[in-house]
Design a protein around this motif. Sequence first.
Motif, PDB file in Angstrom:
ATOM      1  N   PHE A 191     -11.119  -5.934 -11.499  1.00 47.32           N
ATOM      2  CA  PHE A 191     -10.996  -7.381 -11.344  1.00 47.32           C
ATOM      3  C   PHE A 191     -11.046  -8.016 -12.721  1.00 47.32           C
ATOM      4  CE2 PHE A 191     -15.468  -6.481 -11.242  1.00 47.32           C
ATOM      5  CZ  PHE A 191     -16.047  -7.494 -11.982  1.00 47.32           C
ATOM      6  N   GLU A 192     -10.527  -9.237 -12.805  1.00 47.60           N
ATOM      7  CA  GLU A 192     -10.472  -9.949 -14.076  1.00 47.60           C
ATOM      8  C   GLU A 192     -11.235 -11.255 -13.956  1.00 47.60           C
ATOM      9  OE1 GLU A 192      -6.707 -10.228 -16.520  1.00 47.60           O
ATOM     10  OE2 GLU A 192      -6.857 -12.293 -15.773  1.00 47.60           O
ATOM     11  N   LEU A 193     -12.065 -11.536 -14.957  1.00 50.43           N
ATOM     12  CA  LEU A 193     -12.812 -12.788 -15.012  1.00 50.43           C
ATOM     13  C   LEU A 193     -12.119 -13.757 -15.951  1.00 50.43           C
ATOM     14  CD1 LEU A 193     -16.462 -11.429 -15.345  1.00 50.43           C
ATOM     15  CD2 LEU A 193     -15.269 -12.143 -13.275  1.00 50.43           C
TER      16      LEU A 193
ATOM     17  N   GLU B 274      -8.057 -12.396 -10.726  1.00 51.77           N
ATOM     18  CA  GLU B 274      -7.132 -11.332 -10.380  1.00 51.77           C
ATOM     19  C   GLU B 274      -7.931 -10.123  -9.903  1.00 51.77           C
ATOM     20  OE1 GLU B 274      -3.158  -9.305 -12.370  1.00 51.77           O
ATOM     21  OE2 GLU B 274      -4.318 -10.764 -13.501  1.00 51.77           O
ATOM     22  N   ILE B 275      -7.463  -9.488  -8.828  1.00 50.14           N
ATOM     23  CA  ILE B 275      -8.176  -8.350  -8.241  1.00 50.14           C
ATOM     24  C   ILE B 275      -7.172  -7.266  -7.866  1.00 50.14           C
ATOM     25  CG2 ILE B 275      -9.567  -7.558  -6.291  1.00 50.14           C
ATOM     26  CD1 ILE B 275     -10.672 -10.374  -6.028  1.00 50.14           C
ATOM     27  N   MET B 276      -7.531  -6.012  -8.131  1.00 51.21           N
ATOM     28  CA  MET B 276      -6.796  -4.869  -7.605  1.00 51.21           C
ATOM     29  C   MET B 276      -7.777  -4.127  -6.709  1.00 51.21           C
ATOM     30  SD  MET B 276      -4.241  -2.919  -7.128  1.00 51.21           S
ATOM     31  CE  MET B 276      -3.020  -3.462  -8.287  1.00 51.21           C
TER      32      MET B 276
END
Length: 80
Positions: free
Chosen positions: A57-59, A41-43
């Motif tokens: 961002f999410e890892l 997921e990225i903003m």
Amino acid sequence: MINGKARSSLAILALLMAVMIGLFMVQLAIAANPGDVVINEIMQNPSAVFDSAGEWFELYNPTGSDIDINGWTIQDNDID
């Protein structure tokens, strides 16, 4: 009544059992291989806030083990 020798043997057995159970419960951190850590997921460039405060961002770790990301560097292509 349990004599001293039997009590000592039981204590050693209990200690060994505790160590064995502990070894099965511990998950060791592993070195990541390609594909082990996924950016899911990225903003990027949010319009509601300033870029420096709003990008994230999410890892995701799809493996069954912990992955140590200490020392990793995340950077862009350095053109801005």
